[in-house]
Scaffold this motif. Sequence first.
Motif, mmCIF file in Angstrom:
data_model
loop_
_atom_site.group_PDB
_atom_site.id
_atom_site.type_symbol
_atom_site.label_atom_id
_atom_site.label_comp_id
_atom_site.label_asym_id
_atom_site.label_seq_id
_atom_site.Cartn_x
_atom_site.Cartn_y
_atom_site.Cartn_z
ATOM 1 N N ARG A 1 2.261 1.209 -12.231
ATOM 2 C CA ARG A 1 1.061 1.919 -11.777
ATOM 3 C C ARG A 1 0.200 2.327 -12.969
ATOM 4 N NH1 ARG A 1 -1.394 6.656 -10.990
ATOM 5 N NH2 ARG A 1 -2.403 7.065 -8.982
ATOM 6 N N PHE A 2 0.825 2.829 -14.020
ATOM 7 C CA PHE A 2 0.092 3.218 -15.222
ATOM 8 C C PHE A 2 -0.630 2.020 -15.834
ATOM 9 C CE2 PHE A 2 0.234 3.313 -19.911
ATOM 10 C CZ PHE A 2 -0.706 4.304 -20.136
ATOM 11 N N ALA A 3 0.033 0.884 -15.888
ATOM 12 C CA ALA A 3 -0.566 -0.311 -16.490
ATOM 13 C C ALA A 3 -1.838 -0.723 -15.760
ATOM 14 C CB ALA A 3 0.441 -1.461 -16.486
ATOM 15 N N LEU A 4 -1.870 -0.526 -14.442
ATOM 16 C CA LEU A 4 -3.070 -0.876 -13.685
ATOM 17 C C LEU A 4 -4.082 0.267 -13.682
ATOM 18 C CD1 LEU A 4 -4.692 -2.704 -11.688
ATOM 19 C CD2 LEU A 4 -3.676 -1.262 -9.890
ATOM 20 N N ARG A 5 -3.691 1.379 -13.081
ATOM 21 C CA ARG A 5 -4.658 2.433 -12.759
ATOM 22 C C ARG A 5 -5.154 3.185 -13.982
ATOM 23 N NH1 ARG A 5 -5.648 1.644 -8.025
ATOM 24 N NH2 ARG A 5 -4.128 1.040 -6.433
ATOM 25 N N PHE B 1 8.279 1.507 -11.340
ATOM 26 C CA PHE B 1 7.098 1.647 -10.483
ATOM 27 C C PHE B 1 6.030 2.478 -11.183
ATOM 28 C CE2 PHE B 1 10.311 0.523 -7.385
ATOM 29 C CZ PHE B 1 9.631 -0.249 -6.460
ATOM 30 N N ARG B 2 6.454 3.558 -11.806
ATOM 31 C CA ARG B 2 5.495 4.428 -12.496
ATOM 32 C C ARG B 2 4.812 3.688 -13.636
ATOM 33 N NH1 ARG B 2 10.072 7.890 -12.223
ATOM 34 N NH2 ARG B 2 10.243 8.021 -14.502
ATOM 35 N N GLU B 3 5.595 2.895 -14.368
ATOM 36 C CA GLU B 3 5.022 2.136 -15.482
ATOM 37 C C GLU B 3 4.035 1.075 -14.985
ATOM 38 O OE1 GLU B 3 8.428 0.642 -17.504
ATOM 39 O OE2 GLU B 3 8.736 2.476 -18.691
ATOM 40 N N ARG C 1 0.840 -1.201 0.000
ATOM 41 C CA ARG C 1 0.000 0.000 0.000
ATOM 42 C C ARG C 1 0.876 1.253 0.000
ATOM 43 N NH1 ARG C 1 -3.969 1.083 -1.599
ATOM 44 N NH2 ARG C 1 -5.005 2.279 0.045
ATOM 45 N N THR C 2 1.958 1.212 0.760
ATOM 46 C CA THR C 2 2.880 2.352 0.825
ATOM 47 C C THR C 2 3.546 2.582 -0.526
ATOM 48 O OG1 THR C 2 3.291 1.984 3.182
ATOM 49 C CG2 THR C 2 4.944 3.259 1.974
ATOM 50 N N LEU C 3 3.982 1.504 -1.155
ATOM 51 C CA LEU C 3 4.631 1.626 -2.463
ATOM 52 C C LEU C 3 3.641 2.115 -3.528
ATOM 53 C CD1 LEU C 3 6.743 -1.654 -2.373
ATOM 54 C CD2 LEU C 3 7.656 0.684 -2.372
ATOM 55 N N ASP C 4 2.431 1.616 -3.477
ATOM 56 C CA ASP C 4 1.409 2.064 -4.430
ATOM 57 C C ASP C 4 1.153 3.564 -4.261
ATOM 58 O OD1 ASP C 4 -0.832 2.101 -6.213
ATOM 59 O OD2 ASP C 4 -2.152 1.922 -4.478
ATOM 60 N N HIS C 5 1.026 3.996 -3.026
ATOM 61 C CA HIS C 5 0.755 5.403 -2.755
ATOM 62 C C HIS C 5 1.873 6.302 -3.277
ATOM 63 C CE1 HIS C 5 -0.601 8.991 -0.690
ATOM 64 N NE2 HIS C 5 0.550 9.081 -0.070
ATOM 65 N N ALA C 6 3.111 5.828 -3.191
ATOM 66 C CA ALA C 6 4.266 6.645 -3.578
ATOM 67 C C ALA C 6 4.731 6.385 -5.000
ATOM 68 C CB ALA C 6 5.426 6.380 -2.611
ATOM 69 N N ALA C 7 4.064 5.502 -5.737
ATOM 70 C CA ALA C 7 4.585 5.007 -7.016
ATOM 71 C C ALA C 7 4.919 6.108 -8.010
ATOM 72 C CB ALA C 7 3.592 4.027 -7.638
ATOM 73 N N LEU C 8 4.150 7.172 -8.043
ATOM 74 C CA LEU C 8 4.410 8.242 -9.015
ATOM 75 C C LEU C 8 5.704 8.992 -8.727
ATOM 76 C CD1 LEU C 8 0.824 9.728 -9.490
ATOM 77 C CD2 LEU C 8 2.175 8.502 -11.200
ATOM 78 N N SER C 9 6.199 8.864 -7.505
ATOM 79 C CA SER C 9 7.460 9.520 -7.139
ATOM 80 C C SER C 9 8.595 8.527 -6.971
ATOM 81 C CB SER C 9 7.275 10.322 -5.839
ATOM 82 O OG SER C 9 6.349 11.360 -6.022
ATOM 83 N N LEU C 10 8.400 7.320 -7.483
ATOM 84 C CA LEU C 10 9.429 6.281 -7.440
ATOM 85 C C LEU C 10 9.978 6.061 -8.858
ATOM 86 C CD1 LEU C 10 7.780 3.749 -4.953
ATOM 87 C CD2 LEU C 10 9.701 5.316 -4.511
#
Length: 696
Positions: free
Chosen positions: A347-351, A343-345, A330-339
């Motif tokens: 997150r994009f693939a899911l959200r 991680f950003r890719e 949950r912590t990594l997901d929340h911060a993914a855009l700043s990782l």
Amino acid sequence: MTKTSAFPLRRTLLLLQACCLAMSAQAQAPSASAQLQQQASQPLRSGLDASGFDPAVRAQDDLFRAVNGTWLKRYDLPADKARFGSFIQLRDLSDERVRAIVEDLASRPDNKRPVIGSVEQKVADYYSAFLDTVAIDRAGLDPIKPALARIEAIRTLAELAQWQGGMQGRFSLPINLNVSPDVLQPTVNRVSANQGGLGLPDRDYYLKKEDARLAKALKAYEQYLETLARLSGEVDSAQVARRVLAVETAIANAHWERVLLRNPAKRNNPMSVAELQEKAPGFDWALLMQSAGLGGQGRLNVGQPSTATAVARLYADLPLADWKLYFKLRTLDHAALSLPQAFREARFALRDQALTGIQVEMPRWQRSIAELNGALGEGVGQLYVAKHFSPAHKARMQALVDNLLLAYRESIEGLDWMSPATKAEAQLKLSKFISKIGYPEVWRDYSELKVLRADPIGNAERAAAYRWQRQLARVGKPVDRKEWSMTPQTVNASYSPTLNAITFPAAILQPPFFDMAADDAVNYGAIGAVIGHEISHGFDDSGSQYDGDGALRNWWSEADRKAFEGIADKLVAQYNGYSPIAGKTVNGRLTLGENIADLSGLQIAYKAYRRSLQGKPAAKIDGFSGEQRFYYGFAQVWRGKARDEWVLQQLLSDPHSPSEFRANGTPINHDGFHEAFGTQPGDKMFKPAAERIRIW
């Protein structure tokens, strides 16, 4: 006020603008007045975008497509958007304006940079830090390691409770604390606890596994969890993902359905911490409160008691190691855009791709604006309104609001299904409405928030801590009824039942919602309907349970409430019949509040428009009568397209109906619509007068 609000809208607003200009610049008043008089004498334009009309579709059959059909055929959704329409159009404009302001500040040379500690410095550096993906990639996981280490160090359930207390306000946890007006004593702020903690938009994504679309989304989420686990160094990432998904599924099973969440009476469950401990054993609630900075609070409101009981049992029953993995991801997901990029890719693939159908990521600068608005919204708002909103705009909108409130007052008095005693209570509530227009009277103070130019994760953490401290400072204190929950640059509007307040931010007060150069009819059909919509939320199935002071109190007679619910049930049935995507229908019960607000808001806006004509017929413009332009203006606001993935998410989690059904489902119940277009039996939008749904 009565005489003023009876003026045609254009004339009223021009007079207000002249007055404001005269007060702010007396030396230029003559030329400004002359300019306004010249503008008033020029031929009115309709304010309608006729290029989007479909001449092959009659309004009597499909108002939405008659006004928007050609646009729908020609417009292709950009690859980076899940949907597009009036709200997104203005959001993009607002973002572009904010970007210009912020990048001007951020690009200045060192000797001309904003003063350290100023709002301008914090806005510029927050934006720049999030935007700098090169630095983010270079930093790797180092910025997030301290947060992950704190989770890894948890050894007992007590420490888990303590950690969650310290994380309140950071991201959604299984049980989230917040501070807001007490619904029984709305002048005082109290603590409440509500369900949360899901990584997907709604419980149904976890529980309805027989649904192919939802099952596909769930599989994408499991893959995302596996990627987060692998990138963070977990050896058996697939097993970690399964364990975390099992935790979330158990939480989802405990969640109340969204329809139930709409009932404020059921969400009102005040109790002491000791009583909560008795009802929900297995978790240290007092330690959670103390760690959150809320120790010593005698009472709190538990929004979903059965969820709290079930979650407490889960804390005791599930392995502590699984909880730690869950909170790590949950912590990594929340911060993914700043990782880093991987991680950003992920997150994009899911959200974006899996859940909304987007194919290309939103520009990084626009994501940065969104993050900035969340952290320093009113700081950005100060800069925005100084450049893009004048006192004259505020005065213009206030005239409209006053006119709509007057029309609402007259409408309540004319209701044939409500008794005089309940009418008097409704009128009392209406008389206590607060209107907030453009921007707040007092700006939020960000002096305690530290922002660094090269620390995006730290900036986000400090911004969250700042917001939480502001909440803590409210506990037990009088409610600030002038405080805003939306930023001026937000393209939206809202109603708060505990404040009995309607809010219209600066960014929505422009075409296609409000056009100073257009005639009255379209403006009343567009922004007038928005105003009426927000007023009507005070009288929808949920808002009507609060009185004029914002207290949860039954001010209805039993017979009147029963009559209201009977009418509302008809609206539920109407919207249950709409299907925006194959195999899925609108949930008429979930969307009831918004549908009531649409129905009543447009009805009141129409009454206000007709009243403004003072018994005279409106001139024809572009071949349309004033009444026709009113409904065309309303339908034009709902011009839009959306991807199926986004619509699916909307149907499950959003209390608003899809745009098409807002444009068609509302006017079909209006006598004015049928009179304006002369509908007849056989027309697809014809509805016999006796079957038309009328509430307020």
